[in-house]
Design a protein around this motif. Structure first.
Motif, PDB file in Angstrom:
ATOM      1  N   GLU A  29       0.829  -1.212   0.000  1.00 40.92           N
ATOM      2  CA  GLU A  29       0.000   0.000   0.000  1.00 40.92           C
ATOM      3  C   GLU A  29       0.861   1.258   0.000  1.00 40.92           C
ATOM      4  OE1 GLU A  29      -4.348  -0.999   1.870  1.00 40.92           O
ATOM      5  OE2 GLU A  29      -2.823  -0.202   3.225  1.00 40.92           O
ATOM      6  N   THR A  30       2.061   1.196   0.576  1.00 43.86           N
ATOM      7  CA  THR A  30       2.933   2.378   0.571  1.00 43.86           C
ATOM      8  C   THR A  30       3.416   2.719  -0.835  1.00 43.86           C
ATOM      9  OG1 THR A  30       4.996   1.153   0.988  1.00 43.86           O
ATOM     10  CG2 THR A  30       3.716   1.850   2.912  1.00 43.86           C
ATOM     11  N   GLY A  32       1.278   2.798  -3.206  1.00 39.41           N
ATOM     12  CA  GLY A  32       0.073   3.341  -3.834  1.00 39.41           C
ATOM     13  C   GLY A  32      -0.843   2.269  -4.379  1.00 39.41           C
ATOM     14  N   GLY A 286       0.433   6.761  -0.365  1.00 42.63           N
ATOM     15  CA  GLY A 286       1.299   5.682   0.093  1.00 42.63           C
ATOM     16  C   GLY A 286       2.525   6.215   0.817  1.00 42.63           C
TER      17      GLY A 286
END
Length: 569
Positions: A29-30, A32, A286
């Motif tokens: 998720e970091t 994006g 993210g």
């Protein structure tokens, strides 16, 4: 096409697959990416609802009322998503679905077998769930994390391992990555790390047709010299794909540990993530997520003041029974810049009868209770230890110790108040004594009395704050940001008897929140003239997040650390 990351486990159960799966998803998720998660449990139960917390750990409840494995709680907390019951696959669900289809004649008279019918059902289920837009941004997931419960080699896991083997061929190698979590034990007086258990586990996995792309090796200490090279050689995994997941100062450091060793680089290469188009807005979010997460994790490593919370429960011998509650206390404490020290008290030890049978246990329990800065009574089932919980509630009320009661903790607070303040003769719960004259907690009329599984009041329900002057000045209303309606998750069969509500409120036991549908079900109380004495019929711990602590738990920590007034100011 959605990418799939499968997390399997070897050597022993309880090795930390759920945390590694959650950490992997959060790291993705970091970048994006949009991530969802599925947990596969190989037991025959349809769901976790009827499992004892002492046998299986906490039963986690979802918004849609699904009673699922506690690892789904980790997924929601790390990924900040809302999952559904379909995100938890069990053997019982799969076999029920296949048998129902067979009864309808969907298989056109064919002999129904594990291969291909059960394995196909598993694959179809995974693909269907992986296409559901997430609650976080409404987008179809880029990556689906699948945690394969149990241990490789278990007979009950075999159909799911075979399903994943076939699934690898179905989606293609560029869309499939297998992380195998194993153990590196330390044996002998010299403390030498041993790789043989992991080698054997990988051999078993290969024998079933799956080859790990990544090894995540649990150990007490970082790899010794030569361990990574040895694992790479004997397990046929590149050195850069072998990760040391050693003990950290907290579980919040696991994503940092994996990122520092290059997990994102390995996943990007294996799944060809560089070819995905990530909107600039998601990429920026993210980056911000990672900044906030590292800041939060750093709080755990800092020397902060301690706040002691006594948890008076009946499943305290297995802390996993209260996993979400522990996380809620941790999240609230760190956001209040405190370290929480949980004082576990078995509620049976608080019963006055223990003075005769085991005075040492009683006095030890009382010592913990009287030294606590705050007291929490969680939910539970059955009458064991009830008098001990009531004694703890009485202490908190009389000595102005901050208190939070969850579910049963709300009902028992009402019983204690009726007994010791209102003078009602022997108030009881219908759960413990259905023939009692004064039933302060009653069975909800809509609940099925015959069947146990999935028949409670379950899932996210609206609670409306009462429109009056006292509510607007109450701590719990302010902690929720003065919202008129809040949505929280429920899991209960009993409720406070409306018959006793006027008497309780006249004594200062104010019900500031009621169910938004009928207004007759008591959801939140706050006691007058007390620093913080609050109860919720729902379970606020279920939707706590590291960066978004649960308001009732935050209130308990702030009051226990004498920060509540300054927080409101």
């Amino acid at each position: 096409m959605t990418k799939f990351v499968i997390v399997s486990g070897g050597v022993i159960s309880g090795i930390g697959k759920g945390i590694i799966a959650s950490s992997t998803g959060m790291l993705l998720e970091t970048l994006g990416l949009t991530v969802t998660a599925i947990k596969i449990d190989p037991y025959l139960n349809i769901d976790a609802g009827t499992l004892s917390p002492l046998d299986h750990g906490e039963v986690f409840t979802l918004d849609d009322g699904g009673e699922v494995d506690l690892d789904l709680g980790n997924y929601e907390r790390y990924l900040d998503v809302t999952l559904t019951r379909d995100n938890n696959i069990t053997t019982g669900k799969i076999y029920r679905s296949v048998i129902e289809r067979e009864r309808k004649g969907d298989y056109l008279g064919k002999t129904v077998q594990v291969v291909p019918h059960i394995t196909n059902e598993v694959q179809d289920w995974v693909e269907r769930v992986a296409k559901v837009p997430t609650s976080k941004n409404g987008l179809t997931p880029d990556v689906c994390i699948i945690e394969l419960g149990g241990t490789v080699g278990d007979i009950e896991s075999a159909p799911f391992v075979e399903a994943m083997r076939q699934f690898h061929n179905r989606v293609g190698s560029e869309n499939f990555c297998l992380i195998h979590v194993s153990l590196i034990p330390v044996v002998g007086a010299v403390g030498e790390q041993k790789t043989k258990p992991t080698q054997s586990s990988v051999r078993d996995l290969r024998g079933l047709g799956l080859s790990p792309d990544i090894l995540a090796c649990r150990s007490a200490q970082p790899f010794e010299q030569g361990i990574r090279e040895k694992l790479s050689m004997f397990c046929q995994v590149p050195e850069k794909n072998v990760f040391s997941v050693h003990d950290c100062s907290s579980l919040y450091h696991v994503p940092i540990l994996l990122k520092d060793q290059g997990l994102l680089d390995v996943l990007t290469e294996k799944l060809q993530l560089g070819k995905l188009e990530i909107p600039a807005q998601l990429a920026d979010s993210g980056v911000e997520l990672w900044r906030q997460w590292t800041k939060f994790a750093s709080l755990k490593a800092r020397e902060l003041e301690k706040v002691r919370i006594a948890v008076v429960g009946k499943y305290t011998y297995l802390s996993d029974s209260y996993l979400s509650l522990i996380k809620a206390l941790e999240h609230a404490a760190l956001n209040a810049e405190r370290h929480v020290e949980i004082l576990w008290i078995e509620s049976t030890d608080m019963d006055a009868s223990m003075l005769d049978s085991n005075p040492l246990k009683y006095h030890d329990a009382m010592k913990k209770l009287t030294s606590a800065d705050g007291i929490l009574v969680p939910g539970g089932f059955g009458d064991r230890g009830i008098e001990g919980k009531i004694a703890a509630i009485k202490w908190a009320r009389e000595h102005k110790v901050p208190y939070l009661g969850v579910c049963l903790g709300l009902q028992l607070a009402a019983i204690e108040f009726l007994r010791n303040v209102c003078g009602v003769s022997d108030p009881q719960s219908e759960e413990f004594n259905p023939n009692a004259e004064n039933l302060a907690a009653i069975f909800m009329p809509e609940i099925d009395r015959e069947h146990m599984g999935g028949t409670m009041r379950l899932g996210s329900k609206p609670t409306q704050f009462i429109d009056d002057e006292y509510t607007y000045s109450s701590s719990i209303y302010k902690l929720y940001g003065s919202q008129p309606v809040v949505y929280e998750r429920h899991r209960h069969r009993y409720e406070v008897n409306p018959k006793f509500v006027p008497m309780l409120e006249e004594g200062g036991f104010k019900f500031v929140g009621r169910d938004a549908d009928t207004g007759q079900r008591m959801e939140i109380f706050e006691l007058k003239n007390h620093p913080y004495f609050v109860g919720t019929q729902y379970h606020p711990e279920y939707i706590t997040k590291p960066l978004k602590p649960s308001p009732p738990f935050l209130g308990l920590i702030l009051a226990a650390s004498k920060q509540l007034d300054s927080y409101f100011n």
